[in-house]
Design a protein around this motif. Structure first.
Motif, PDB file in Angstrom:
ATOM      1  N   ASP A  23       0.829  -1.210   0.000  1.00 44.67           N
ATOM      2  CA  ASP A  23       0.000   0.000   0.000  1.00 44.67           C
ATOM      3  C   ASP A  23       0.865   1.263   0.000  1.00 44.67           C
ATOM      4  N   ARG A  24       1.994   1.200   0.675  1.00 48.70           N
ATOM      5  CA  ARG A  24       2.909   2.339   0.693  1.00 48.70           C
ATOM      6  C   ARG A  24       3.470   2.582  -0.714  1.00 48.70           C
ATOM      7  N   LEU A  25       3.771   1.486  -1.431  1.00 44.15           N
ATOM      8  CA  LEU A  25       4.233   1.623  -2.813  1.00 44.15           C
ATOM      9  C   LEU A  25       3.153   2.270  -3.675  1.00 44.15           C
ATOM     10  N   ILE A  26       1.908   1.851  -3.498  1.00 43.87           N
ATOM     11  CA  ILE A  26       0.807   2.427  -4.276  1.00 43.87           C
ATOM     12  C   ILE A  26       0.681   3.916  -3.993  1.00 43.87           C
ATOM     13  N   ASP A  27       0.852   4.325  -2.750  1.00 39.53           N
ATOM     14  CA  ASP A  27       0.821   5.752  -2.414  1.00 39.53           C
ATOM     15  C   ASP A  27       1.920   6.498  -3.159  1.00 39.53           C
ATOM     16  N   ASP A  28       3.119   5.892  -3.231  1.00 42.07           N
ATOM     17  CA  ASP A  28       4.231   6.523  -3.950  1.00 42.07           C
ATOM     18  C   ASP A  28       3.903   6.670  -5.436  1.00 42.07           C
ATOM     19  N   LEU A  29       3.268   5.649  -6.014  1.00 44.27           N
ATOM     20  CA  LEU A  29       2.922   5.704  -7.437  1.00 44.27           C
ATOM     21  C   LEU A  29       1.886   6.800  -7.692  1.00 44.27           C
ATOM     22  N   LYS A  31       1.511   9.537  -5.955  1.00 49.72           N
ATOM     23  CA  LYS A  31       2.225  10.803  -5.830  1.00 49.72           C
ATOM     24  C   LYS A  31       3.053  11.085  -7.082  1.00 49.72           C
ATOM     25  N   GLY A  32       3.503  10.014  -7.752  1.00 49.79           N
ATOM     26  CA  GLY A  32       4.283  10.164  -8.972  1.00 49.79           C
ATOM     27  C   GLY A  32       3.449  10.445 -10.209  1.00 49.79           C
ATOM     28  N   GLY A  33       2.121  10.420 -10.053  1.00 48.27           N
ATOM     29  CA  GLY A  33       1.253  10.778 -11.168  1.00 48.27           C
ATOM     30  C   GLY A  33       0.486   9.640 -11.800  1.00 48.27           C
ATOM     31  N   ILE A  34       0.582   8.425 -11.254  1.00 48.23           N
ATOM     32  CA  ILE A  34      -0.196   7.301 -11.780  1.00 48.23           C
ATOM     33  C   ILE A  34      -1.617   7.423 -11.249  1.00 48.23           C
ATOM     34  N   THR A  35      -2.585   7.502 -12.155  1.00 55.32           N
ATOM     35  CA  THR A  35      -3.974   7.756 -11.751  1.00 55.32           C
ATOM     36  C   THR A  35      -4.936   6.622 -12.091  1.00 55.32           C
ATOM     37  N   ASP A  36      -4.544   5.706 -12.965  1.00 50.99           N
ATOM     38  CA  ASP A  36      -5.459   4.644 -13.389  1.00 50.99           C
ATOM     39  C   ASP A  36      -5.576   3.605 -12.269  1.00 50.99           C
ATOM     40  N   GLU A  37      -6.753   3.523 -11.666  1.00 56.22           N
ATOM     41  CA  GLU A  37      -6.950   2.619 -10.537  1.00 56.22           C
ATOM     42  C   GLU A  37      -6.793   1.150 -10.932  1.00 56.22           C
ATOM     43  N   ALA A  42      -3.673  -3.692  -9.962  1.00 58.18           N
ATOM     44  CA  ALA A  42      -2.885  -4.810 -10.473  1.00 58.18           C
ATOM     45  C   ALA A  42      -1.525  -4.866  -9.787  1.00 58.18           C
ATOM     46  N   ILE A  43      -0.887  -3.720  -9.610  1.00 63.87           N
ATOM     47  CA  ILE A  43       0.422  -3.692  -8.964  1.00 63.87           C
ATOM     48  C   ILE A  43       0.300  -4.021  -7.482  1.00 63.87           C
ATOM     49  N   ARG A  44      -0.784  -3.615  -6.859  1.00 63.21           N
ATOM     50  CA  ARG A  44      -1.028  -3.981  -5.456  1.00 63.21           C
ATOM     51  C   ARG A  44      -1.220  -5.499  -5.324  1.00 63.21           C
ATOM     52  N   LYS A  82       3.616   3.259 -15.425  1.00 64.15           N
ATOM     53  CA  LYS A  82       3.523   4.286 -16.465  1.00 64.15           C
ATOM     54  C   LYS A  82       3.332   3.662 -17.845  1.00 64.15           C
ATOM     55  N   MET A  83       4.092   2.603 -18.135  1.00 61.29           N
ATOM     56  CA  MET A  83       3.973   1.933 -19.427  1.00 61.29           C
ATOM     57  C   MET A  83       2.617   1.256 -19.559  1.00 61.29           C
ATOM     58  N   THR A  84       2.169   0.628 -18.487  1.00 57.13           N
ATOM     59  CA  THR A  84       0.873  -0.056 -18.518  1.00 57.13           C
ATOM     60  C   THR A  84      -0.259   0.947 -18.693  1.00 57.13           C
ATOM     61  N   GLU A  85      -0.194   2.059 -17.992  1.00 54.87           N
ATOM     62  CA  GLU A  85      -1.202   3.104 -18.101  1.00 54.87           C
ATOM     63  C   GLU A  85      -1.270   3.638 -19.523  1.00 54.87           C
ATOM     64  N   ALA A  86      -0.114   3.827 -20.167  1.00 58.08           N
ATOM     65  CA  ALA A  86      -0.086   4.319 -21.550  1.00 58.08           C
ATOM     66  C   ALA A  86      -0.734   3.320 -22.504  1.00 58.08           C
TER      67      ALA A  86
END
Length: 226
Positions: A23-29, A31-37, A42-44, A82-86
């Motif tokens: 969950d901490r990693l997801i928070d970092d993502l 903050k880095g601009g990843i918005t697609d839930e 999936a990463i969680r 980022k690549m997956t979101e794109a």
């Protein structure tokens, strides 16, 4: 919606591989601009610690690339996201990955319910990745081959993701992209790589966007069994 994975207790993890760290990693993502839930979920869900050597499992949910042997790495989670979101911007169903590596990126794509084809030139890496796919109950089609060739027998693909950097976009891969599809790939030499997103229109024309600086291992030709 995330595909149902066949998770064992070791996949769920604990301590430095447990839910709080993920969950901490997801928070970092975020903050880095990843918005697609969908991507964040999936990463969680996909157990990244199962895609690295046991000695590195405690670092699996750091936002860093990690070595996987053979001079290769498992990509930084932010870059995977980022690549997956794109790719998802094209609403793909059928995806080709060039460079299976640990299998983590393919697992994230498969967890999103996509039909995934992946090509790897290093036999040892591919065999290990296949075991991971089977363990998690993920249906991923894979091939031991030169990724620069792609998978022409299965083309066209709605999306193509390349997980190693070439000096330019590979024409053979662009040709295997369906009209309306998206190709995401790092391009450039070490120390000067950019993540490029190429979109092919209905008439076969292409438009390209630079998604920012990245660091990837080089995209190599030829096969090795080890």
């Amino acid at each position: 919606m995330i595909a149902r994975l066949r998770l064992q207790p070791a996949d769920v993890g604990m301590g430095l591989t447990g839910q709080r760290v993920r969950d901490r990693l997801i928070d970092d993502l975020r903050k880095g601009g990843i918005t697609d839930e969908r991507v964040l979920n999936a990463i969680r869900t996909v157990p990244r610690h199962q895609f690295v050597d046991e000695a590195l499992a405690s670092r699996a949910y750091e936002n860093n690339a990690l070595p996987i042997g053979h001079g290769q790495t498992i990509s930084q989670p932010y870059v995977v996201a980022k690549m997956t979101e794109a790719l998802l911007a094209a609403s793909p169903k059928k995806v080709l990955e060039v460079g299976t590596g640990s299998g983590y990126q393919a697992a994230v794509l498969a967890a999103l319910g996509l039909e995934v084809f992946t090509v790897e030139r290093i036999g040892d890496l591919l065999r290990t990745a296949r075991k991971r796919f089977r363990s998690l109950g993920l249906h991923v089609r894979s091939k031991h081959d030169d990724g620069r060739i792609g998978w022409p027998e299965e083309a066209p693909f709605d999306a193509i993701i390349v997980t190693a950097a070439g000096s330019a976009l590979v024409d053979a891969l662009v040709a295997q992209l369906a009209p309306g599809g998206v190709l995401v790939a790092p391009v450039g030499a070490a120390g000067g790589q950019s993540l490029l997103c190429l979109r092919k229109d209905a008439d076969g024309g292409v438009a390209q966007e630079d998604l920012g600086a990245v660091v990837f291992v080089p995209l190599l030709s030829g096969l090795t069994d080890r």
